[in-house]
Design an enzyme around this catalytic site. Structure first.
Site, mmCIF file in Angstrom:
data_model
loop_
_atom_site.group_PDB
_atom_site.id
_atom_site.type_symbol
_atom_site.label_atom_id
_atom_site.label_comp_id
_atom_site.label_asym_id
_atom_site.label_seq_id
_atom_site.Cartn_x
_atom_site.Cartn_y
_atom_site.Cartn_z
ATOM 1 N N HIS A 182 6.892 1.856 4.877
ATOM 2 C CA HIS A 182 6.202 2.841 4.033
ATOM 3 C C HIS A 182 7.090 3.267 2.863
ATOM 4 C CE1 HIS A 182 2.575 3.887 6.426
ATOM 5 N NE2 HIS A 182 3.285 3.384 7.411
ATOM 6 N N CYS A 188 1.581 -0.993 5.379
ATOM 7 C CA CYS A 188 1.356 -0.824 6.823
ATOM 8 C C CYS A 188 0.016 -1.446 7.248
ATOM 9 C CB CYS A 188 1.479 0.645 7.220
ATOM 10 S SG CYS A 188 1.752 0.859 8.987
ATOM 11 N N GLU A 247 6.330 4.722 0.260
ATOM 12 C CA GLU A 247 5.911 6.004 -0.342
ATOM 13 C C GLU A 247 6.630 7.202 0.272
ATOM 14 O OE1 GLU A 247 4.266 4.311 1.849
ATOM 15 O OE2 GLU A 247 2.944 5.559 3.101
#
Ligand code: MN
Length: 207
Positions: A184, A83, A186
């Site tokens: 993202h 990001c 994660e």
């Protein structure tokens, strides 16, 4: 943190320091650096005035991260961006940003989703290089960014685009590992692509 751990890396958080000797020592000490999400980068760094849609800015993070990127490129140490991370890599290597997609870029794609963040909200088409790394040529990704790459830095190549043309990933073939993604990974470590991104980064850190 978990994304790094699950592929055998040891994640360590950096202090928000402005001491250049300390930052040099950090650059020498660790095997690779993950630049995470966060506030907007000050537009004056890439030669533009702040637009109306530009959000919160952290001078401390800008200074630390941009200095660190310079040192890491000199040392050819692995850099992975998520990001804001892909944006700071692009700016650090000489590129510019769209300061606010909703006000500056005509699109019907939702780049700023609401929670829960593990849901995919748009697709991306990968370049050959990323498709090879991730084992697929299209991905469905989450999206929580209101900025993105405008002018790509000279040493970067486009790694992925969303259907509206926004650059969603960039990498540099000139270094051991310089890669950033706008989504993202994660938030959904079950994604095949997430594991591959983290493992490719940690593998590069071990070389
Ligand atoms: Mn997006």
């Amino acid at each position: 943190m978990k994304g790094i751990e699950q592929v055998g890396g040891i994640p360590v958080l950096l202090p928000l320091t402005d001491d250049s000797d300390d930052i040099s020592q950090l650059a020498d000490t660790f095997d690779g650096f993950l630049f995470s999400g966060g506030p907007d980068i000050h537009p004056e760094i890439y030669g533009e005035f702040i637009s109306e849609g530009c959000g919160e800015i952290s001078k401390q993070r800008d200074d630390l991260e941009l200095f660190l990127i310079k040192l890491l490129l000199e040392r050819n140490k692995p850099i992975f961006g998520i990001c804001r991370g892909v944006q700071v890599i692009n700016v650090g290597m000489g590129g510019t940003l769209i300061q606010d997609i909703p006000t500056e870029y005509k699109t019907a794609v939702n780049h700023s989703q609401e929670k829960p963040y593990h849901r995919a909200v748009h697709s991306v088409t990968l370049s050959d290089k990323l498709a090879e790394m991730l084992g697929e040529s299209d991905l469905n990704v989450n999206s929580m960014h209101h900025q993105s790459i405008k002018k790509l830095a000279p040493q970067l190549k486009i790694g992925a685009r969303s259907p509206d043309g926004i650059i969603e990933a960039a990498y540099s073939p000139d270094y051991k590992f310089v890669l950033g993604v706008q989504w993202h990974p994660e938030h959904n470590l079950e994604w095949h692509s997430s594991n591959r991104l983290f493992s490719s980064f940690v593998n590069a850190c071990q070389k």
